[in-house]
Design a protein around this motif. Structure first.
Motif, PDB file in Angstrom:
ATOM      1  N   LYS A 178      51.660  50.622  77.958  1.00 15.56           N
ATOM      2  CA  LYS A 178      51.162  49.304  78.366  1.00 15.56           C
ATOM      3  C   LYS A 178      50.365  49.419  79.666  1.00 15.56           C
ATOM      4  CE  LYS A 178      55.026  46.768  76.323  1.00 15.56           C
ATOM      5  NZ  LYS A 178      56.251  46.014  76.654  1.00 15.56           N
ATOM      6  N   ALA A 179      50.873  50.189  80.615  1.00 16.37           N
ATOM      7  CA  ALA A 179      50.173  50.373  81.896  1.00 16.37           C
ATOM      8  C   ALA A 179      48.835  51.080  81.677  1.00 16.37           C
ATOM      9  CB  ALA A 179      51.051  51.163  82.861  1.00 16.37           C
ATOM     10  N   TYR A 180      48.824  52.062  80.784  1.00  9.06           N
ATOM     11  CA  TYR A 180      47.591  52.786  80.449  1.00  9.06           C
ATOM     12  C   TYR A 180      46.554  51.828  79.878  1.00  9.06           C
ATOM     13  CZ  TYR A 180      44.655  55.474  77.182  1.00  9.06           C
ATOM     14  OH  TYR A 180      43.611  55.981  76.460  1.00  9.06           O
ATOM     15  N   LYS A 181      46.949  51.010  78.910  1.00 11.69           N
ATOM     16  CA  LYS A 181      46.019  50.069  78.287  1.00 11.69           C
ATOM     17  C   LYS A 181      45.474  49.077  79.314  1.00 11.69           C
ATOM     18  CE  LYS A 181      46.024  51.032  73.815  1.00 11.69           C
ATOM     19  NZ  LYS A 181      44.792  51.237  73.048  1.00 11.69           N
ATOM     20  N   LEU A 182      46.325  48.589  80.190  1.00 13.12           N
ATOM     21  CA  LEU A 182      45.904  47.668  81.243  1.00 13.12           C
ATOM     22  C   LEU A 182      44.876  48.337  82.159  1.00 13.12           C
ATOM     23  CD1 LEU A 182      46.321  44.905  82.669  1.00 13.12           C
ATOM     24  CD2 LEU A 182      48.116  46.012  84.001  1.00 13.12           C
ATOM     25  N   GLU A 183      45.156  49.581  82.555  1.00 14.27           N
ATOM     26  CA  GLU A 183      44.265  50.283  83.478  1.00 14.27           C
ATOM     27  C   GLU A 183      42.883  50.541  82.881  1.00 14.27           C
ATOM     28  OE1 GLU A 183      44.369  54.537  85.601  1.00 14.27           O
ATOM     29  OE2 GLU A 183      45.925  53.147  86.277  1.00 14.27           O
ATOM     30  N   ILE A 184      42.816  50.798  81.572  1.00 18.65           N
ATOM     31  CA  ILE A 184      41.512  51.075  80.963  1.00 18.65           C
ATOM     32  C   ILE A 184      40.835  49.810  80.428  1.00 18.65           C
ATOM     33  CG2 ILE A 184      42.083  53.477  80.452  1.00 18.65           C
ATOM     34  CD1 ILE A 184      42.397  52.667  77.485  1.00 18.65           C
ATOM     35  N   GLY A 185      41.455  48.664  80.673  1.00 19.04           N
ATOM     36  CA  GLY A 185      40.830  47.399  80.303  1.00 19.04           C
ATOM     37  C   GLY A 185      40.991  46.995  78.850  1.00 19.04           C
ATOM     38  N   GLU A 186      41.986  47.536  78.175  1.00 25.02           N
ATOM     39  CA  GLU A 186      42.248  47.161  76.786  1.00 25.02           C
ATOM     40  C   GLU A 186      43.429  46.200  76.733  1.00 25.02           C
ATOM     41  OE1 GLU A 186      42.607  50.566  74.214  1.00 25.02           O
ATOM     42  OE2 GLU A 186      40.619  51.304  74.747  1.00 25.02           O
ATOM     43  N   CYS A 187      43.546  45.513  75.615  1.00 21.85           N
ATOM     44  CA  CYS A 187      44.630  44.541  75.436  1.00 21.85           C
ATOM     45  C   CYS A 187      45.988  45.240  75.394  1.00 21.85           C
ATOM     46  CB  CYS A 187      44.440  43.773  74.137  1.00 21.85           C
ATOM     47  SG  CYS A 187      42.969  42.742  74.127  1.00 21.85           S
ATOM     48  N   THR A 188      46.983  44.545  75.928  1.00 25.18           N
ATOM     49  CA  THR A 188      48.356  45.038  75.853  1.00 25.18           C
ATOM     50  C   THR A 188      48.755  45.095  74.387  1.00 25.18           C
ATOM     51  OG1 THR A 188      48.873  44.027  77.970  1.00 25.18           O
ATOM     52  CG2 THR A 188      50.746  44.592  76.554  1.00 25.18           C
ATOM     53  N   PRO A 189      49.373  46.206  73.946  1.00 26.67           N
ATOM     54  CA  PRO A 189      49.774  46.285  72.542  1.00 26.67           C
ATOM     55  C   PRO A 189      50.831  45.242  72.198  1.00 26.67           C
ATOM     56  CG  PRO A 189      50.478  48.245  73.762  1.00 26.67           C
ATOM     57  CD  PRO A 189      49.691  47.403  74.696  1.00 26.67           C
ATOM     58  N   THR A 190      50.720  44.719  70.993  1.00 27.91           N
ATOM     59  CA  THR A 190      51.693  43.730  70.508  1.00 27.91           C
ATOM     60  C   THR A 190      52.982  44.447  70.105  1.00 27.91           C
ATOM     61  OG1 THR A 190      50.996  43.939  68.204  1.00 27.91           O
ATOM     62  CG2 THR A 190      49.822  42.304  69.578  1.00 27.91           C
ATOM     63  N   ASN A 191      54.025  43.691  69.885  1.00 27.49           N
ATOM     64  CA  ASN A 191      55.277  44.282  69.411  1.00 27.49           C
ATOM     65  C   ASN A 191      55.084  44.982  68.073  1.00 27.49           C
ATOM     66  OD1 ASN A 191      56.683  43.469  71.666  1.00 27.49           O
ATOM     67  ND2 ASN A 191      57.423  41.589  70.732  1.00 27.49           N
ATOM     68  N   THR A 192      54.252  44.411  67.201  1.00 27.99           N
ATOM     69  CA  THR A 192      53.962  45.032  65.903  1.00 27.99           C
ATOM     70  C   THR A 192      53.255  46.367  66.094  1.00 27.99           C
ATOM     71  OG1 THR A 192      53.818  42.862  64.859  1.00 27.99           O
ATOM     72  CG2 THR A 192      52.788  44.695  63.684  1.00 27.99           C
ATOM     73  N   GLU A 193      52.292  46.407  67.002  1.00 27.89           N
ATOM     74  CA  GLU A 193      51.572  47.660  67.282  1.00 27.89           C
ATOM     75  C   GLU A 193      52.514  48.700  67.885  1.00 27.89           C
ATOM     76  OE1 GLU A 193      47.074  45.955  68.032  1.00 27.89           O
ATOM     77  OE2 GLU A 193      48.532  45.845  69.682  1.00 27.89           O
ATOM     78  N   LEU A 194      53.377  48.281  68.794  1.00 27.01           N
ATOM     79  CA  LEU A 194      54.322  49.218  69.404  1.00 27.01           C
ATOM     80  C   LEU A 194      55.321  49.740  68.377  1.00 27.01           C
ATOM     81  CD1 LEU A 194      54.906  47.512  72.851  1.00 27.01           C
ATOM     82  CD2 LEU A 194      53.694  49.664  72.414  1.00 27.01           C
ATOM     83  N   GLU A 195      55.731  48.905  67.438  1.00 25.89           N
ATOM     84  CA  GLU A 195      56.633  49.353  66.383  1.00 25.89           C
ATOM     85  C   GLU A 195      55.922  50.354  65.474  1.00 25.89           C
ATOM     86  OE1 GLU A 195      59.883  50.020  63.938  1.00 25.89           O
ATOM     87  OE2 GLU A 195      59.728  49.296  66.009  1.00 25.89           O
ATOM     88  N   SER A 196      54.660  50.131  65.197  1.00 27.99           N
ATOM     89  CA  SER A 196      53.863  51.072  64.415  1.00 27.99           C
ATOM     90  C   SER A 196      53.762  52.417  65.138  1.00 27.99           C
ATOM     91  CB  SER A 196      52.470  50.494  64.170  1.00 27.99           C
ATOM     92  OG  SER A 196      51.654  51.425  63.509  1.00 27.99           O
ATOM     93  N   LEU A 197      53.572  52.356  66.456  1.00 23.68           N
ATOM     94  CA  LEU A 197      53.514  53.584  67.257  1.00 23.68           C
ATOM     95  C   LEU A 197      54.846  54.319  67.221  1.00 23.68           C
ATOM     96  CD1 LEU A 197      52.081  55.494  69.215  1.00 23.68           C
ATOM     97  CD2 LEU A 197      52.779  53.965  71.079  1.00 23.68           C
ATOM     98  N   ARG A 198      55.949  53.578  67.344  1.00 19.93           N
ATOM     99  CA  ARG A 198      57.268  54.209  67.293  1.00 19.93           C
ATOM    100  C   ARG A 198      57.463  54.947  65.977  1.00 19.93           C
ATOM    101  NH1 ARG A 198      61.746  54.024  65.098  1.00 19.93           N
ATOM    102  NH2 ARG A 198      61.389  52.114  63.933  1.00 19.93           N
ATOM    103  N   LYS A 199      57.063  54.323  64.871  1.00 25.36           N
ATOM    104  CA  LYS A 199      57.190  54.960  63.555  1.00 25.36           C
ATOM    105  C   LYS A 199      56.298  56.193  63.446  1.00 25.36           C
ATOM    106  CE  LYS A 199      58.631  50.865  61.025  1.00 25.36           C
ATOM    107  NZ  LYS A 199      58.233  49.806  60.078  1.00 25.36           N
ATOM    108  N   ALA A 200      55.096  56.116  63.998  1.00 24.61           N
ATOM    109  CA  ALA A 200      54.181  57.259  63.970  1.00 24.61           C
ATOM    110  C   ALA A 200      54.759  58.438  64.754  1.00 24.61           C
ATOM    111  CB  ALA A 200      52.813  56.863  64.518  1.00 24.61           C
ATOM    112  N   ILE A 201      55.418  58.152  65.879  1.00 24.24           N
ATOM    113  CA  ILE A 201      56.066  59.207  66.659  1.00 24.24           C
ATOM    114  C   ILE A 201      57.229  59.783  65.870  1.00 24.24           C
ATOM    115  CG2 ILE A 201      57.438  59.684  68.733  1.00 24.24           C
ATOM    116  CD1 ILE A 201      55.698  57.501  70.133  1.00 24.24           C
ATOM    117  N   GLU A 202      58.014  58.912  65.290  1.00 22.43           N
ATOM    118  CA  GLU A 202      59.173  59.338  64.500  1.00 22.43           C
ATOM    119  C   GLU A 202      58.751  60.240  63.335  1.00 22.43           C
ATOM    120  OE1 GLU A 202      61.561  56.421  61.985  1.00 22.43           O
ATOM    121  OE2 GLU A 202      62.754  56.598  63.836  1.00 22.43           O
TER     122      GLU A 202
END
Length: 139
Positions: A19-43
């Motif tokens: 979230k801090a990375y996205k804020l620093e580069i000027g992109e939107c904060t990821p939604t809970n759905t996007e973060l859940e998708s990321l968690r699954k991709a890591i898993e």
């Protein structure tokens, strides 16, 4: 300073860094759905994250997506999501984290797409071979 492969065990800390990375580069904060998708991709190891732990906390991260490249005819990686908390910058973590991620991922080559203002920083941490320009497809 300890370098680690980030699994879902460190997911809450990683999501805060992301979230801090996205804020620093000027992109939107990821939604809970996007973060859940990321968690699954890591898993499912569709994306590999590496990080640095200092003071008992995850303070830096980067990701590598594995692909195949004819640059060297083998397993290659795309380096993204590179972020270090501001108070830990300029302490040598960046170069060590990039080297650790490269080594641990097992890729034969690693590329990064970046803004012009970041080219010197990426060169300083080991990205030295220019490969032209990177563009993203949009319909």
């Amino acid at each position: 300073m300890q370098f680690v492969k980030i699994t879902t065990d460190h997911y809450e800390e990683l999501s805060e860094l992301h979230k801090a990375y996205k804020l620093e580069i000027g992109e939107c904060t990821p939604t809970n759905t996007e973060l859940e998708s990321l968690r699954k991709a890591i898993e499912n190891e569709q994306i590999l994250f590496y990080g640095c732990i200092c003071d008992h906390a995850l303070i830096a991260c980067c990701s590598i997506c594995i692909t195949y490249s004819t640059f060297h005819y083998g397993k290659s990686g795309v380096f993204e999501d590179f972020y270090i908390q501001p108070k830990y910058r300029h302490k040598g973590i960046a170069k060590k984290l990039a080297a650790y991620a490269y080594e641990q991922s097992g890729v034969g080559s690693l590329t990064v797409g970046c803004a012009d203002c970041d080219i010197e920083m990426y060169r300083a941490i080991g990205f030295k071979i220019p490969l032209g320009n990177m563009l993203a497809f949009e319909e």
